[in-house]
Every structure is written in C-alpha cells, then in structure tokens.
Scaffold this active site. Structure first.
Site, PDB file in Angstrom:
ATOM      1  N   ARG A 113       0.857  -1.192   0.000  1.00 37.25           N
ATOM      2  CA  ARG A 113       0.000   0.000   0.000  1.00 37.25           C
ATOM      3  C   ARG A 113       0.895   1.245   0.000  1.00 37.25           C
ATOM      4  NH1 ARG A 113      -2.685   2.750   4.906  1.00 37.25           N
ATOM      5  NH2 ARG A 113      -3.761   4.397   3.794  1.00 37.25           N
ATOM      6  N   HIS A 157      -2.874  10.977   1.464  1.00 36.80           N
ATOM      7  CA  HIS A 157      -2.232  10.706   2.745  1.00 36.80           C
ATOM      8  C   HIS A 157      -1.645  12.037   3.244  1.00 36.80           C
ATOM      9  CE1 HIS A 157      -0.791   7.086   5.205  1.00 36.80           C
ATOM     10  NE2 HIS A 157      -0.419   8.141   5.899  1.00 36.80           N
ATOM     11  N   GLU A 203      -7.024   8.286   7.194  1.00 38.15           N
ATOM     12  CA  GLU A 203      -7.136   8.820   8.558  1.00 38.15           C
ATOM     13  C   GLU A 203      -7.705  10.234   8.653  1.00 38.15           C
ATOM     14  OE1 GLU A 203      -3.955   8.228  11.294  1.00 38.15           O
ATOM     15  OE2 GLU A 203      -4.051   6.048  11.108  1.00 38.15           O
ATOM     16  N   ASN A 331      -7.216   1.446  10.076  1.00 39.68           N
ATOM     17  CA  ASN A 331      -5.871   1.576  10.632  1.00 39.68           C
ATOM     18  C   ASN A 331      -5.996   1.354  12.135  1.00 39.68           C
ATOM     19  OD1 ASN A 331      -5.222   2.388   8.064  1.00 39.68           O
ATOM     20  ND2 ASN A 331      -4.448   4.411   8.631  1.00 39.68           N
ATOM     21  N   TYR A 333      -3.990   0.746  15.731  1.00 35.81           N
ATOM     22  CA  TYR A 333      -2.751   0.750  16.513  1.00 35.81           C
ATOM     23  C   TYR A 333      -3.018   0.507  18.001  1.00 35.81           C
ATOM     24  CZ  TYR A 333      -0.249   2.616  12.472  1.00 35.81           C
ATOM     25  OH  TYR A 333       0.327   2.767  11.237  1.00 35.81           O
ATOM     26  N   GLU A 392      -3.465  -0.437   8.195  1.00 40.41           N
ATOM     27  CA  GLU A 392      -2.211  -0.158   8.909  1.00 40.41           C
ATOM     28  C   GLU A 392      -2.259  -0.799  10.283  1.00 40.41           C
ATOM     29  OE1 GLU A 392      -0.891   3.919   9.371  1.00 40.41           O
ATOM     30  OE2 GLU A 392      -1.512   4.404   7.329  1.00 40.41           O
TER      31      GLU A 392
END
Ligand code: NOJ
Length: 487
Positions: A113, A157, A203, A331, A333, A392
């Site tokens: 990606r 991005h 995001e 994404n 985390y 991600e």
C-alpha cells in the site's frame, strides 16, 4: 535474591540473550516455513502487505514539476517538527524505489500500500495536470507487478496541494472536495488498468482534528468546533465524489474504500452488556466520518452532541458521501476507548485510562492487542461490512543498529505477535478481514516526530540511505510464508 543483581549483571544477561536470538532466523529456516504445522492459520488468500505514504518516504520534493503541499510548508515552519527535519529528502524512495521493492520481495509479502502525492499530479491542486506527475507511479506500479506484488494505491495521505489551502482555504471549502473528485478520476483513468484497489482518504480521524482543530499537524490551524465539523464533512464529501469519479473513469471492477483510523472501542471486559455497549459506542463515536459514509446520515447522538456546531449539509451531499464502498480499511494501533455498559443514558460510558497503562515507544501507542479483534468485529456488525482490510498496524521502537550490524526489535515482535494472534482470532471467528498491511515497510518521516520515531521493518540510516533488515523482518517473513501465527 534479585536485589543482589547489579545493572551490569542484567546488561550481561541481555547481551547473551541477544546473541542467542541472532541465531533464531537461521534455525527457523532449517524446516521450510510452509511445512511447519500451523495451529493458528489465516484464511486462504489472506492478503499480507506493508504500507508507506508519499510524503513520508519519497523525498524529491522539487523534482519533475511537483507542487508544494501543506506538509512542505508546515515542516519548514520552525518549531513544528520535533527534530527540526522535513520530508525534503526522506528515504529518497523517488529514486530508490526499485531497491525498496526488492525489500518487499524479501518479505514474501504480495501486497503493498503506497500513496500518490496529489501535488505531483496537480501541482496547483486543480487545472492542468503535470505531464510527469503520474509517470513515477506508473514506474512504481510496473515494477511492483513485475515482482509479483499487488499495488494498493491511496489517493490522499495528508499532502494537500498548498495552492488549494491558499486559494480556497483547503478542506474548509467544498471546492477542495470537488478538486479531490477530479484528481481521483484523473488518477483512476491512468492507473486502474493495473491497480485494482484504491483507498481514498487516509485517517480523516487524525488530520481533521490535528490539522484543523488543534494546530498540531499541517496546516496548523486551530479552528472553532463548528468549522472543524464542516472540514470533516467536506472530507467525507471528497471521499464520496472520489468513489463516483473512480467508478465513472476507472476500469470496471476497480475496488474502492476509505482507510480510516476508526475510533477503536473495546469492551472494558467481555460481558454481553459491555460488548453491546461497545457496539453502540462504535457507531456514535464514528458517526462524523465512517458512520456518515456507511449509513448516509449522521446519528441523532452525533448531531445532538454537536448542537449549534453541527456541520451544514444537504440531502444531495449525504447521497454522494454514502456511495457504496467495496471495502473498508481500518488503521488500528491502540485501544482508544474502553467502554462499559451504564445505567445512565446513553447506556455506555468511556472509562478513564490509568496513568500506568502500558505504551510502546511512541507514547500515544498504548498496547491493546484485543483492539485488532474488537474494532473490526464491532464495525462489521454495526455497518454490516463484508470486506475489511487492516490498512495499517505496527509500532515504533528504539531500533538501534548494534555493533554486530543487527537491530533486535523485540518489542516490535512482542507487539506484532500479540496483535496478529488477535487478528487470527477474529478471522477464525468469521470477522470478514481479508488482508493486513504492516506499517511500515521501512523507517520514514514520522510527521511531527521527524525521524526519531522508527516504524519500519527495515532500519534506514538517513545519512547513507542504507536499509538494514531488523529482526522483525524474519518474524514477519515467517508469518507470511506460513499464513499462520505461532508454532
Ligand atoms: C498512521 C498514519 O497513517 C501514518 O502516516 C503514520 O506514520 C502512522 N500512523 C504511525 O504513526
């Protein structure tokens, strides 16, 4: 008895174990990975990949007609980036892309990606495209395909053309949403003969608040809540316009969806009441972007909470925003909200984090492997999503290159093996996750932290541009080869 150990003893022990670990990858290679038993396999055809973004790796900011982006301006504003650096040079990926694709190949990962820099394609954001703008991505895509790696492109991005910020106020104006739709159509017409999957916006959940509300990210604005909500609405509109443009101008069958840092809700502990509460919270806390995209409306709770600061919108816009997506990228985390059922309205509450909650090398990156299980499971349930990618996941680590030439990033391996266990738990229970993109292929420009925070599987020496595999390369290669985690 432990009291008798000195720091020196511990250091010695640590040194010894490091030597032992260095031998591990070779041991593992003794038996071909694909032949080792796999108690915890991922579904057949599961997509394994890595991810990067344009401004974080490309460098070459003044080459081949690229225009300026808001991140060029922001990173050159004194005091904005912790180590005073910028993405001017970054990983020089613009010139070293072949070497970098070689790194992906070494991992055995069959997907990658990357993001396309809008100001390379339209230096002024709109108007005449730069003839050399997409050439680089053509070369990149061809080289990926030549190496058997499937390209997944991201259109935005965070590198908004500075000209749009200057002329129309960037995302404060729906002119930017329209410009994004045009840019998306232009890119789709050129690359979807080879790129089958496109992420629109990366995001929104971060860059809207950080860039327009709190002044932390580019363009560094601190706007009142009403304006921030309007910015978010324009970003959602841009997503919808891009989906339409890609369908209109891209090859039939091109797949499209967002890559969002979902406000990740986790039940405080597993009871049916807490799970139900986390489900409702997922819907409410994501209404401003994912929710409106997937439902075509803002929830009553969201609008009530925003009150007079609610975004202004038309029914026609809601229709555009909620074009059907082919997949949703998440994404993931850290756990963002631990949720418990509550007797009081609205029936759920967000629990406060104790100061002692563990985190990784980046302080914001709290450790919560269960997040990668719960967030997709709850999202799939709330919005009936059929295809999810983890667009991600990863962590930064101190990542020192040792005298023996190795990087023993054991904390990254600890993090990944725990998260991947939970990911496997999700897929084995039928949560529709089809792929995983590890952030990141290599160390890069970590936005406001500059080059101090290293998220890569490969270590990068930013003086010499030398790439060195960290121990986690061996770990990830093994997972990919076996399509499984654990022995
Ligand atoms: C998410 C962002 O998309 C990416 O650009 C960033 O580097 C990683 N998080 C790590 O912070």
């Amino acid at each position: 008895m432990f009291g008798k150990f000195s720091r020196r003893h511990f250091a010695k022990l640590a040194g010894l174990s490091a030597l032992g670990m260095a031998a591990r990858p070779a041991d593992a290679a003794a038996q071909p990975a694909a032949e080792r038993p796999s108690p915890a396999s991922f579904p057949k055809d599961f997509v394994w990949g890595t991810a990067t973004s344009a401004y974080q790796i490309e460098g070459a900011v003044n080459e081949d007609g690229r225009g300026r982006s808001i991140w060029d301006t922001f990173s050159h504003t004194p005091g904005k980036i912790e180590d005073g650096t910028s993405g001017d040079r970054a990983n020089e990926h613009y010139h070293r892309y072949k070497e970098d694709i070689g790194l992906i190949r070494e991992l055995g990962a069959r997907a990658y990606r990357f993001s396309i820099a809008w100001p390379r394609v339209f230096p002024e954001g709109t108007g005449k495209p730069n003839p050399k703008g997409l050439d680089f991505y053509d070369r990149l895509v061809d080289e990926l395909l030549k190496n058997g790696i499937e390209p997944y492109g991201t259109l935005y991005h965070w590198d908004l053309p500075q000209a749009l910020e200057d002329k129309v106020g960037g995302w404060r104006s729906s002119e930017t949403s329209k410009a994004f739709g045009d840019y998306a159509g232009h890119v789709a017409a050129r690359i979807t003969d080879r790129v089958r999957s496109i992420f629109t916006i990366n995001e929104a959940g971060r860059f809207v608040n950080f860039g327009y509300g709190w002044g932390i990210d580019a363009p560094g604005l601190k706007l009142p809540d009403a304006d921030v909500n309007q910015v978010r609405h324009h970003v959602a509109l841009a997503h919808g316009l891009a989906v339409q443009a890609i369908r209109a101008r891209g090859r039939a069958g091109t797949r499209v969806g967002p890559a969002e840092n979902i406000a990740a809700c986790v039940p405080a502990f597993d009871t049916p009441e807490n799970v139900r509460a986390a489900e409702v919270a997922t819907r409410e806390l994501n209404s401003g972007f994912l929710g409106v995209i997937l439902e075509g409306k803002y929830t009553d709770g969201f609008l009530q909470f925003a009150g007079k600061n609610a975004p202004k919108f038309t029914d026609e816009e809601l229709k555009i925003i909620s074009q059907p997506n082919d997949f949703v990228g998440l994404n993931i985390y850290a756990p963002q909200f631990y949720i418990a059922a509550s007797d009081k309205p609205p029936g759920w509450s967000v629990l406060p984090f104790p100061a002692s909650f563990p985190h990784m090398n980046s302080e914001w990156l709290r450790v919560g492997p269960e997040t990668i299980y719960w967030a997709p499971r709850l999202a799939a349930k709330v919005w009936n999503i059929e295809t999810i990618y983890i667009s991600e996941n990863g962590t930064s680590s101190e990542d020192k290159l040792r005298a023996d030439g190795q990087v023993y990033d054991l904390d990254r391996i600890m993090y990944l093996r725990n998260y991947l266990r939970q990911l496997q738990r999700a897929t084995s229970e039928g949560v529709p996750i089809r792929g995983y993109f590890l952030w990141s292929l290599m160390d890069n420009f970590e936005w406001i932290y500059g080059y101090e925070k290293r998220f890569g599987l490969y270590h990068v020496d930013f003086e010499t541009q030398r790439r060195t595999p960290k121990l986690s390369v061996a770990f990830y290669r093994d997972v990919v080869a076996r399509n499984a985690i654990g022995v």
